[in-house]
Design a protein around this motif. Structure first.
Motif, PDB file in Angstrom:
ATOM      1  N   ALA A 476     -12.850 -43.878  20.308  1.00  0.00           N
ATOM      2  CA  ALA A 476     -13.999 -43.777  19.400  1.00  0.00           C
ATOM      3  C   ALA A 476     -15.166 -43.073  20.069  1.00  0.00           C
ATOM      4  N   ALA A 477     -15.981 -42.420  19.255  1.00  0.00           N
ATOM      5  CA  ALA A 477     -17.236 -41.821  19.731  1.00  0.00           C
ATOM      6  C   ALA A 477     -18.269 -41.969  18.627  1.00  0.00           C
ATOM      7  N   VAL A 478     -19.515 -42.193  19.036  1.00  0.00           N
ATOM      8  CA  VAL A 478     -20.585 -42.360  18.047  1.00  0.00           C
ATOM      9  C   VAL A 478     -21.696 -41.358  18.362  1.00  0.00           C
ATOM     10  N   ILE A 479     -22.206 -40.717  17.324  1.00  0.00           N
ATOM     11  CA  ILE A 479     -23.348 -39.811  17.491  1.00  0.00           C
ATOM     12  C   ILE A 479     -24.417 -40.155  16.446  1.00  0.00           C
ATOM     13  N   GLY A 480     -25.609 -39.599  16.618  1.00  0.00           N
ATOM     14  CA  GLY A 480     -26.655 -39.764  15.605  1.00  0.00           C
ATOM     15  C   GLY A 480     -26.667 -38.547  14.694  1.00  0.00           C
ATOM     16  N   VAL A 481     -26.793 -38.790  13.391  1.00  0.00           N
ATOM     17  CA  VAL A 481     -26.915 -37.659  12.458  1.00  0.00           C
ATOM     18  C   VAL A 481     -28.231 -37.819  11.688  1.00  0.00           C
ATOM     19  N   PRO A 482     -28.802 -36.707  11.252  1.00  0.00           N
ATOM     20  CA  PRO A 482     -30.131 -36.790  10.612  1.00  0.00           C
ATOM     21  C   PRO A 482     -30.137 -37.642   9.351  1.00  0.00           C
ATOM     22  N   HIS A 483     -31.258 -38.339   9.145  1.00  0.00           N
ATOM     23  CA  HIS A 483     -31.437 -39.156   7.941  1.00  0.00           C
ATOM     24  C   HIS A 483     -32.856 -38.886   7.436  1.00  0.00           C
ATOM     25  N   ILE A 524     -12.028 -40.194  10.594  1.00  0.00           N
ATOM     26  CA  ILE A 524     -10.834 -40.299  11.438  1.00  0.00           C
ATOM     27  C   ILE A 524     -10.485 -38.902  11.948  1.00  0.00           C
ATOM     28  N   VAL A 525     -10.321 -38.794  13.254  1.00  0.00           N
ATOM     29  CA  VAL A 525     -10.028 -37.490  13.864  1.00  0.00           C
ATOM     30  C   VAL A 525      -8.776 -37.595  14.743  1.00  0.00           C
ATOM     31  N   GLU A 526      -8.226 -36.437  15.093  1.00  0.00           N
ATOM     32  CA  GLU A 526      -7.008 -36.396  15.924  1.00  0.00           C
ATOM     33  C   GLU A 526      -7.308 -36.852  17.346  1.00  0.00           C
ATOM     34  N   SER A 527      -8.445 -36.373  17.873  1.00  0.00           N
ATOM     35  CA  SER A 527      -8.818 -36.742  19.247  1.00  0.00           C
ATOM     36  C   SER A 527     -10.327 -36.624  19.402  1.00  0.00           C
ATOM     37  N   ILE A 528     -10.828 -37.282  20.425  1.00  0.00           N
ATOM     38  CA  ILE A 528     -12.267 -37.223  20.719  1.00  0.00           C
ATOM     39  C   ILE A 528     -12.464 -36.139  21.784  1.00  0.00           C
ATOM     40  N   PRO A 529     -13.369 -35.166  21.529  1.00  0.00           N
ATOM     41  CA  PRO A 529     -13.566 -34.133  22.554  1.00  0.00           C
ATOM     42  C   PRO A 529     -14.178 -34.723  23.840  1.00  0.00           C
ATOM     43  N   ILE A 536     -17.411 -38.200  26.954  1.00  0.00           N
ATOM     44  CA  ILE A 536     -17.373 -37.754  25.559  1.00  0.00           C
ATOM     45  C   ILE A 536     -18.339 -36.585  25.349  1.00  0.00           C
ATOM     46  N   LEU A 537     -17.843 -35.538  24.707  1.00  0.00           N
ATOM     47  CA  LEU A 537     -18.706 -34.378  24.437  1.00  0.00           C
ATOM     48  C   LEU A 537     -19.384 -34.563  23.079  1.00  0.00           C
ATOM     49  N   ARG A 538     -20.430 -35.341  23.090  1.00  0.00           N
ATOM     50  CA  ARG A 538     -21.114 -35.666  21.827  1.00  0.00           C
ATOM     51  C   ARG A 538     -21.724 -34.430  21.190  1.00  0.00           C
ATOM     52  N   ARG A 539     -22.160 -33.524  22.069  1.00  0.00           N
ATOM     53  CA  ARG A 539     -22.783 -32.297  21.569  1.00  0.00           C
ATOM     54  C   ARG A 539     -21.814 -31.550  20.645  1.00  0.00           C
ATOM     55  N   ALA A 540     -20.523 -31.513  21.052  1.00  0.00           N
ATOM     56  CA  ALA A 540     -19.517 -30.793  20.252  1.00  0.00           C
ATOM     57  C   ALA A 540     -19.386 -31.461  18.875  1.00  0.00           C
ATOM     58  N   LEU A 541     -19.390 -32.788  18.848  1.00  0.00           N
ATOM     59  CA  LEU A 541     -19.285 -33.502  17.571  1.00  0.00           C
ATOM     60  C   LEU A 541     -20.520 -33.227  16.709  1.00  0.00           C
ATOM     61  N   LYS A 542     -21.661 -33.193  17.351  1.00  0.00           N
ATOM     62  CA  LYS A 542     -22.912 -32.946  16.621  1.00  0.00           C
ATOM     63  C   LYS A 542     -22.902 -31.552  16.006  1.00  0.00           C
ATOM     64  N   GLU A 544     -20.370 -29.708  15.289  1.00  0.00           N
ATOM     65  CA  GLU A 544     -19.378 -29.639  14.218  1.00  0.00           C
ATOM     66  C   GLU A 544     -19.941 -30.264  12.939  1.00  0.00           C
ATOM     67  N   PHE A 545     -20.633 -31.379  13.095  1.00  0.00           N
ATOM     68  CA  PHE A 545     -21.220 -32.059  11.932  1.00  0.00           C
ATOM     69  C   PHE A 545     -22.266 -31.156  11.270  1.00  0.00           C
ATOM     70  N   GLU A 546     -23.116 -30.552  12.095  1.00  0.00           N
ATOM     71  CA  GLU A 546     -24.164 -29.676  11.552  1.00  0.00           C
ATOM     72  C   GLU A 546     -23.566 -28.487  10.805  1.00  0.00           C
ATOM     73  N   LYS A 547     -22.457 -27.939  11.351  1.00  0.00           N
ATOM     74  CA  LYS A 547     -21.794 -26.805  10.711  1.00  0.00           C
ATOM     75  C   LYS A 547     -21.308 -27.207   9.321  1.00  0.00           C
ATOM     76  N   LYS A 548     -20.699 -28.390   9.261  1.00  0.00           N
ATOM     77  CA  LYS A 548     -20.154 -28.878   7.984  1.00  0.00           C
ATOM     78  C   LYS A 548     -21.253 -29.085   6.948  1.00  0.00           C
TER      79      LYS A 548
END
Ligand code: 4UV
Length: 550
Positions: A476-483, A524-529, A536-542, A544-548
């Motif tokens: 598992a990995a947790v990041i903050g996303v804008p609210h 749910i993802v295949e793997s955590i970067p 954990i590469l949280r920046r990569a998840l962030k 990716e989220f911003e792109k989406k």
């Protein structure tokens, strides 16, 4: 290591005059002026009207210090936990404990027993001071630690009974015949608030009497002071809505305003209507807020310009204040209110930098956190540069700090303490910033993994640990996303095809305070970067989220 001339010119020293930090303990300092206004109300509860004068706070805290040592055999360096909503007893309990040479750790009363027990255990807390209403929570938490912890309870309503097994706080503030101890040394630890710092789980931040005293003096500098001196004729009235268990509410409101002789109106639980009623009843001179509160005042339809007329100054901190929200607030107030933005961390007692009216007149100053406060130097470094060479203007990097407000270290964590400082002793904030040609600092991003929800800390590592305990979760990995209202909210990425996501959300919700819930979703993802060392590469998840979201 000496700096080359080239790099030392990039160190930003405070442009304010140095302030002198008295060599006394914090409890001594807080009463330095109060003899001038003994009968003034120091603090009052907005909901119940419970109130105490400056003289009462002094007498009762002296008594509390004696009773704690006499009845509970507490000794210098022992830790007392405050599990208190904002209340007029908070300052009394704090000063009483400090006078006795004890260390105060502060807890959020909306924490779950798991969260409270972790802090009680880590800090080896010997006694808890709480409300009668929170006794069951305190007891359940203390039981989880499997150690003997005394629980003192404060009555918040007339006729309330003290629960069986609890001690009566009122009796501890009655006169007590017991020898006093010498005042704490200025380098003794006064507070042990918890912060996750740049990584990992919450850690006890060792703040000495001198650290806090330094920050109080830094805030009292003429250029930053927002409080009008208390006199026979005048006393500033300030609502205390920022939680006193958090360093911002503790130093900037509770202790600072007590020293200055203000009347603070304790708001135990925020509700839009309740807060508004308090503004209408008490007509505050200054308000201390976090950005969501500015947004609320600027945009809530019930708030009118009339409600804001008494306010001279607003101090905002703990998260970035949007320039647009600031403008909206001024438009709503229809009045030129002095809005100061402060920047700091639990580890720096908290204030590092602050804006002021003069700086806001400089071009392109919108959104700045100002310049370092007195006795403080900062520099911007490339976090990957082993030489930690300071960077020049308009270049983004990690802000590092030197000053008398910087913590001693993390409680029982030598390794994390070492990592929190650069090789030559500057404190690493984990915040990405730059300064412009006018030497104004701007926050660009957070390098550290910390998430801030309404200005409150949410350490991803804490949520990840809980999520990994859930059936079928492999990683598992947790990041903050804008609210839009709360700044950020936590979002989880999990590996595990058969995980029941709804149940997982519920599972987390039961274990953490409401603001830490996974309101940013679960994917749910295949793997955590991760990098080669497993970080954990949280920046990569962030990213990716911003792109989406685009
Ligand atoms: O450790 P902490 O929870 O500490 C704080 C301290 C807040 C304040 C508020 C008013 C002041 O005058 C003051 O000096 C300090 O929140 O969280 C520390 C992190 O919060 C973010 C930043 O990422 C810190 O490392 N933060 C704090 N203030 C600001 C901020 C700000 N003005 N703008 C952007 N981020």
């Amino acid at each position: 290591r000496p700096y080359s001339n080239q790099s030392s010119q990039f160190i930003l020293h405070s442009d304010l005059e140095d302030v002198e930090i008295p060599k006394v303990s914090l409890d001594q300092y807080l009463f330095e002026k109060t003899h001038n206004w003994p009968q003034r109300i120091a603090t009052e509860c907005a909901a119940t009207g419970r109130k105490y004068t400056y003289e009462e706070i002094q007498t009762k805290s002296i008594n509390l210090n004696r009773n704690l040592r006499k009845k509970l055999k507490l000794q210098k360096g022992d830790v007392v936990a405050l599990l208190l909503p904002n209340s007029p007893e908070f300052i009394m309990a704090t000063i009483g404990a400090l006078k006795a040479g004890l260390v105060v750790t502060t807890l959020n009363p909306i924490y779950t027993p798991d969260e409270i027990a972790r802090q009680l255990k880590d800090s080896s807390t010997k006694a808890i001071i709480t409300f009668v209403d929170f006794y069951e929570l305190a007891k359940a938490s203390a039981n989880l630690t499997q150690s003997q912890i005394n629980i003192l309870t404060i009555k918040t309503q007339q006729g309330q009974a003290i629960p069986q097994g609890a001690l009566n706080f009122d009796e501890f503030t009655e006169p007590c015949d017991y020898p006093d101890v010498p005042p704490p040394d200025t380098n003794d630890i006064a507070f042990l608030p918890y912060s996750s710092g740049t990584t990992g789980l919450p850690k006890g931040v060792q703040l000495s009497h001198r650290n806090i005293l330094a920050n109080l003096c830094q805030f009292n500098a003429r250029e930053l002071s927002v409080i009008q001196d208390t006199t026979q004729e005048h006393q500033d009235v300030i609502p205390a809505v920022l939680p006193k268990f958090h360093i911002y509410g503790l130093t900037a409101t509770t202790l600072h305003l007590f020293y200055k002789g203000c009347k603070t109106v304790a708001i135990s639980k925020f509700s839009p209507e309740g807060y508004l009623q308090t503004l209408r009843k008490y007509k505050p001179d200054v308000i201390f807020v976090a950005p969501p509160l500015v947004l609320f005042l600027a945009s809530h339809p019930s708030v009118t310009s009339n409600d804001l007329q008494s306010i001279r100054s607003v101090v905002s901190g703990a998260a970035p204040l949007g320039a647009l929200d600031e403008e909206r607030f001024i438009t709503k107030a229809q009045k030129d209110i002095n809005i100061l933005q402060g920047y700091g961390l639990t580890e720096t007692s908290p204030m590092v930098a602050m804006t002021r009216a003069a700086l806001k007149k400089l071009p392109n100053s919108s959104g700045t956190i100002g310049r370092p406060v007195s006795n403080t130097s900062v520099k911007i470094i490339d976090p990957n540069d082993p030489n930690e060479t300071p960077l020049g203007a308009n270049t983004t990097g990690e802000l590092v700090v030197k000053g008398p407000q910087v913590m001693k270290g993390y409680h029982n964590r030598p390794e994390e303490t070492r990592d929190a400082f650069t090789k030559d002793g500057w404190f690493r904030t984990g915040d990405m910033m730059y300064y412009d040609d006018n030497k104004l600092l701007f926050v660009s991003d957070r390098l550290k993994e910390l998430i801030k929800v309404k200005g409150f800390q949410v350490p991803p590592a804490e949520l990840e640990e809980i999520i990994r305990d859930f059936p079928e979760v492999k990683d598992a990995a947790v990041i903050g996303v804008p609210h839009p209202k709360d700044g950020e909210v936590p979002r989880a990425y999990i590996v595990g095809k058969n995980v029941d996501v709804n149940k997982l959300e519920e599972f987390v919700a039961q274990k953490v305070a409401p603001y830490k819930r996974l309101r940013g979703g679960i994917e749910i993802v295949e793997s955590i970067p991760k990098n080669a060392t497993g970080k954990i590469l949280r920046r990569a998840l962030k990213e990716e989220f911003e792109k989406k979201m685009k």
